[in-house]
Design a protein around this motif. Sequence first.
Motif, PDB file in Angstrom:
ATOM      1  N   GLN A   3       0.611  -1.494   0.058  1.00 15.35           N
ATOM      2  CA  GLN A   3      -0.061  -0.042  -0.286  1.00 15.35           C
ATOM      3  C   GLN A   3       0.605   1.512   0.166  1.00 15.35           C
ATOM      4  OE1 GLN A   3      -2.701  -0.139   3.006  1.00 15.35           O
ATOM      5  NE2 GLN A   3      -4.097   1.793   1.941  1.00 15.35           N
ATOM      6  N   LEU A   4       0.907   2.801  -1.053  1.00 12.33           N
ATOM      7  CA  LEU A   4       1.230   3.247  -0.793  1.00 12.33           C
ATOM      8  C   LEU A   4       0.568   4.405  -0.879  1.00 12.33           C
ATOM      9  CD1 LEU A   4       2.855   1.416  -2.865  1.00 12.33           C
ATOM     10  CD2 LEU A   4       3.504   3.808  -3.952  1.00 12.33           C
ATOM     11  N   VAL A   5       0.603   5.053   0.639  1.00 14.68           N
ATOM     12  CA  VAL A   5      -0.363   6.633   1.552  1.00 14.68           C
ATOM     13  C   VAL A   5       0.179   7.739   1.311  1.00 14.68           C
ATOM     14  CG1 VAL A   5      -0.658   7.053   3.040  1.00 14.68           C
ATOM     15  CG2 VAL A   5      -1.118   4.504   3.236  1.00 14.68           C
ATOM     16  N   GLU A   6      -0.324   8.832   0.437  1.00 14.85           N
ATOM     17  CA  GLU A   6       0.018   9.908   0.455  1.00 14.85           C
ATOM     18  C   GLU A   6      -0.457  11.040   1.437  1.00 14.85           C
ATOM     19  OE1 GLU A   6      -0.472   8.822  -4.223  1.00 14.85           O
ATOM     20  OE2 GLU A   6      -1.057  10.221  -3.545  1.00 14.85           O
ATOM     21  N   SER A   7       0.414  11.932   1.463  1.00 19.96           N
ATOM     22  CA  SER A   7      -0.035  12.916   2.332  1.00 19.96           C
ATOM     23  C   SER A   7       0.321  14.295   2.315  1.00 19.96           C
ATOM     24  CB  SER A   7       0.310  12.656   4.069  1.00 19.96           C
ATOM     25  OG  SER A   7       1.725  12.684   3.994  1.00 19.96           O
ATOM     26  N   GLY A   8       0.072  15.413   2.084  1.00 21.65           N
ATOM     27  CA  GLY A   8       0.652  16.949   2.252  1.00 21.65           C
ATOM     28  C   GLY A   8      -0.387  18.329   2.017  1.00 21.65           C
ATOM     29  N   GLY A   9      -1.201  17.680   0.699  1.00 21.53           N
ATOM     30  CA  GLY A   9      -1.678  17.921  -0.145  1.00 21.53           C
ATOM     31  C   GLY A   9      -3.068  18.757   0.748  1.00 21.53           C
ATOM     32  N   GLY A  10      -3.287  20.310  -0.556  1.00 22.26           N
ATOM     33  CA  GLY A  10      -4.052  20.916   0.923  1.00 22.26           C
ATOM     34  C   GLY A  10      -3.770  22.758  -0.397  1.00 22.26           C
ATOM     35  N   LEU A  11      -4.020  23.112   0.202  1.00 20.24           N
ATOM     36  CA  LEU A  11      -4.362  24.683  -0.434  1.00 20.24           C
ATOM     37  C   LEU A  11      -3.549  25.727   0.422  1.00 20.24           C
ATOM     38  CD1 LEU A  11      -6.349  26.159  -2.746  1.00 20.24           C
ATOM     39  CD2 LEU A  11      -7.749  27.154   0.319  1.00 20.24           C
ATOM     40  N   VAL A  12      -2.678  26.435  -1.416  1.00 16.00           N
ATOM     41  CA  VAL A  12      -1.548  27.369  -1.360  1.00 16.00           C
ATOM     42  C   VAL A  12      -1.676  28.163  -1.793  1.00 16.00           C
ATOM     43  CG1 VAL A  12      -0.361  25.811  -2.875  1.00 16.00           C
ATOM     44  CG2 VAL A  12       0.296  27.128  -0.974  1.00 16.00           C
ATOM     45  N   GLN A  13      -1.358  29.379  -1.123  1.00 13.58           N
ATOM     46  CA  GLN A  13      -1.198  30.428  -2.204  1.00 13.58           C
ATOM     47  C   GLN A  13      -0.278  30.442  -3.529  1.00 13.58           C
ATOM     48  OE1 GLN A  13      -1.554  34.288   0.224  1.00 13.58           O
ATOM     49  NE2 GLN A  13      -3.243  34.067   0.133  1.00 13.58           N
ATOM     50  N   PRO A  14      -0.522  31.506  -4.771  1.00 16.57           N
ATOM     51  CA  PRO A  14       0.591  31.319  -5.304  1.00 16.57           C
ATOM     52  C   PRO A  14       1.600  31.800  -5.163  1.00 16.57           C
ATOM     53  CG  PRO A  14      -1.857  32.372  -6.346  1.00 16.57           C
ATOM     54  CD  PRO A  14      -2.631  31.776  -4.769  1.00 16.57           C
ATOM     55  N   GLY A  15       3.022  31.686  -5.731  1.00 20.50           N
ATOM     56  CA  GLY A  15       4.095  31.698  -4.615  1.00 20.50           C
ATOM     57  C   GLY A  15       3.921  30.706  -3.324  1.00 20.50           C
ATOM     58  N   GLY A  16       3.393  30.007  -3.055  1.00 17.93           N
ATOM     59  CA  GLY A  16       3.822  28.940  -2.090  1.00 17.93           C
ATOM     60  C   GLY A  16       4.405  28.169  -2.119  1.00 17.93           C
ATOM     61  N   SER A  17       4.848  27.544  -1.001  1.00 19.82           N
ATOM     62  CA  SER A  17       5.402  26.293  -0.694  1.00 19.82           C
ATOM     63  C   SER A  17       4.861  24.960  -0.142  1.00 19.82           C
ATOM     64  CB  SER A  17       6.916  26.133   0.097  1.00 19.82           C
ATOM     65  OG  SER A  17       7.530  27.043  -1.346  1.00 19.82           O
ATOM     66  N   LEU A  18       4.934  23.765  -0.748  1.00 14.97           N
ATOM     67  CA  LEU A  18       4.161  21.930  -0.106  1.00 14.97           C
ATOM     68  C   LEU A  18       5.091  21.296  -0.564  1.00 14.97           C
ATOM     69  CD1 LEU A  18       1.293  22.299   1.002  1.00 14.97           C
ATOM     70  CD2 LEU A  18       0.564  21.540  -1.094  1.00 14.97           C
ATOM     71  N   ARG A  19       4.854  20.129   0.632  1.00 17.07           N
ATOM     72  CA  ARG A  19       5.615  19.118   0.576  1.00 17.07           C
ATOM     73  C   ARG A  19       4.774  18.246   0.456  1.00 17.07           C
ATOM     74  NH1 ARG A  19      10.354  16.426   3.823  1.00 17.07           N
ATOM     75  NH2 ARG A  19       9.175  15.754   5.547  1.00 17.07           N
ATOM     76  N   VAL A  20       4.272  17.068  -0.560  1.00 18.42           N
ATOM     77  CA  VAL A  20       3.836  16.186  -0.452  1.00 18.42           C
ATOM     78  C   VAL A  20       4.999  14.965  -0.091  1.00 18.42           C
ATOM     79  CG1 VAL A  20       1.871  16.822  -1.501  1.00 18.42           C
ATOM     80  CG2 VAL A  20       4.094  15.976  -2.550  1.00 18.42           C
ATOM     81  N   SER A  21       4.267  13.790   0.518  1.00 19.97           N
ATOM     82  CA  SER A  21       4.847  12.565   1.055  1.00 19.97           C
ATOM     83  C   SER A  21       4.114  11.519   0.222  1.00 19.97           C
ATOM     84  CB  SER A  21       5.191  12.367   2.392  1.00 19.97           C
ATOM     85  OG  SER A  21       5.649  13.659   2.619  1.00 19.97           O
TER      86      SER A  21
END
Length: 119
Positions: A3-21
């Motif tokens: 099983q592969l489980v992802e996390s870390g998505g969401g809403l972010v403003q333009p120019g922002g940063s996000l990390r998904v795992s």
Amino acid sequence: QVQLVESGGGLVQPGGSLRVSCTASGSILSIGDMGWYRQAPGNQRESVATITSGSSTDYADSAKDRFLISRDNAKKTVYLQMNSLKPEDTAVYYCKMSINVYYAWSDFWGQGTQVTVSS
């Protein structure tokens, strides 16, 4: 069973940063290539970034200089650090891993995590 489980998505403003795992679990002997893909509404799924077992990386032109893929083999995890995000980066992000299960290699996909870039 793998099983592969992802996390870390969401809403972010333009120019922002996000990390998904994305973390793999199950009867895993070893993991080869890992990658991140995305699919926006009405579009085909496309490759964003890939990383080999030797940590060689490759990026889509749209991701170069903004995204960074990395892996932690001990944790069976792949990361995607996304910087300078743009509205056109909005999509469902999927991870994929090539995994050796009972001495047979197969590709496995995560369930997807939504990334929305909007003000």
